[in-house]
Design an enzyme around this catalytic site. Structure first.
Site, PDB file in Angstrom:
ATOM      1  N   ASP A 143       5.929  -3.629  -2.836  1.00 55.23           N
ATOM      2  CA  ASP A 143       5.388  -3.381  -1.736  1.00 55.23           C
ATOM      3  C   ASP A 143       4.874  -2.050  -0.969  1.00 55.23           C
ATOM      4  O   ASP A 143       5.266  -1.346  -2.268  1.00 55.23           O
ATOM      5  CB  ASP A 143       6.945  -3.118  -0.198  1.00 55.23           C
ATOM      6  CG  ASP A 143       8.100  -4.242  -1.063  1.00 55.23           C
ATOM      7  OD1 ASP A 143       7.054  -5.438  -0.703  1.00 55.23           O
ATOM      8  OD2 ASP A 143       8.852  -3.846  -0.384  1.00 55.23           O
ATOM      9  N   ARG A 144       4.050  -1.991  -0.686  1.00 59.45           N
ATOM     10  CA  ARG A 144       3.136  -0.658  -0.663  1.00 59.45           C
ATOM     11  C   ARG A 144       4.051   0.709  -1.009  1.00 59.45           C
ATOM     12  O   ARG A 144       3.600   1.743  -1.341  1.00 59.45           O
ATOM     13  CB  ARG A 144       2.579  -1.037   1.052  1.00 59.45           C
ATOM     14  CG  ARG A 144       1.631   0.781   1.003  1.00 59.45           C
ATOM     15  CD  ARG A 144       1.162   0.371   2.405  1.00 59.45           C
ATOM     16  NE  ARG A 144      -0.379   1.405   2.412  1.00 59.45           N
ATOM     17  CZ  ARG A 144      -1.067   1.421   3.109  1.00 59.45           C
ATOM     18  NH1 ARG A 144      -0.520   0.113   4.036  1.00 59.45           N
ATOM     19  NH2 ARG A 144      -2.589   1.651   3.583  1.00 59.45           N
TER      20      ARG A 144
END
Length: 307
Positions: A143-144
């Site tokens: 995930d970012r």
């Protein structure tokens, strides 16, 4: 018998020393025997400075098991610094794969909605400088806002090999999370079936017909100030798995408002991919990479009167 390979040295240059393992042993015991002029602290310094290689690969664990026939190299000089870019550090590269430590805030790859700077884009530019025809292929994503170890392939063949055999060849995927509250019991396993809604929110079900089987093992490492540092080992790798499972047991990851968090003491999502261990898709060699827990995670657990 002296198993040392004595390389030719030029005047004024320090040289590497090589030792062949004659019987199974732990790395520290082997080095103490081969380097009688060095004490344990000297040897630990060599390990932490990445000056110990086994069959050409750096190892830093003092208790790593050695097999007969392996060659241990004591490098004369510290390993060069890993290659750093804004947002990521290249930990390892060979003709087949690249392993990085991704910082929080960097996308793994572009989406239809987001075309920001990405790990994929940075590595693609890096490889094309060497040869304009070089390409990069994503194997798995973070995930970012999740930091830590991530791997890319340098060919479609390697990408396919890794993805098709992911569960069989991935030996360890360990994450560390800073969560709200303290999970009880301190060690456990969370099992559910995960499914993503049209609104892109992943949710849990106990119905096998309503999602993909997802298993997370957790262990509380340290707790203080109403937060806990939790080590998590994935048996499956589903999208948002840890974030959903922590919410399921009432201890969401800090900074994760999407999945129930109400606090953000560190100014980012409290999730970090600490260890990735796998079999190399081409050589079959055991590979292990780790990215230390971000210091900011530990700061949330400090006593209020600590410096």
């Amino acid at each position: 018998m002296d198993n040392t390979e004595k390389p030719r040295r030029q005047r004024g240059q320090r040289t590497d020393s090589k030792f062949t393992v004659s019987e199974p042993a732990q790395l520290m015991a082997f080095l103490i025997e081969q380097l009688p002029h060095k004490n344990r602290n000297n040897i630990k310094s060599l390990l932490s400075n990445k000056q110990i290689l086994i069959d050409g690969k750096v190892y830093t664990q003092f208790n790593h098991p050695l097999r007969e026939g392996q060659v241990v190299t004591v490098a004369a000089n510290r390993a060069p610094q890993t290659t750093q870019y804004r947002g990521l550090t290249i930990l390892y590269e060979d003709p087949s794969i690249i392993v990085i430590n991704k910082q929080a805030g960097l996308l793994s790859m572009a989406t239809n909605k987001e075309r920001d700077r990405t790990a994929y884009g940075i590595l693609s530019d890096y490889l094309k400088k060497e040869n304009p025809t070089n390409k990069i292929f994503i194997i798995h994503r973070l995930d970012r806002e999740t930091s830590g170890v991530m791997m890319f392939a340098k060919s479609e063949k390697v990408q396919r090999l890794m993805q098709e055999s992911w569960n069989a060849t991935t030996k360890e995927r360990t994450y560390v999370a800073l969560v709200e509250g303290v999970p009880e019991p301190p060690t456990g396993t969370i099992t559910s079936f995960l499914r993503e809604s049209k609104a892109l929110i992943v949710y849990s079900s106990q119905n096998p017909d309503n999602g993909q089987l997802s298993i997370t093992n957790y262990n509380v490492i340290k707790a203080n100030n109403g937060f806990a540092l939790v080590e998590l080992e994935l048996e499956t790798g589903r999208k948002n798995q840890i974030r959903v499972h922590m919410q399921d047991i009432g201890h969401p990851v800090v900074g994760d408002a999407k999945y129930g968090a109400t606090t953000n003491p560190i100014g980012r999502l409290g999730l970090h991919a600490e260890v990735l261990a796998f079999e190399h898709p081409i050589t079959g060699e055991s590979m292990r990479f780790d990215a230390p827990v971000p210091k900011i995670f530990l700061s949330a657990l400090k006593e209020r009167n600590e410096e």
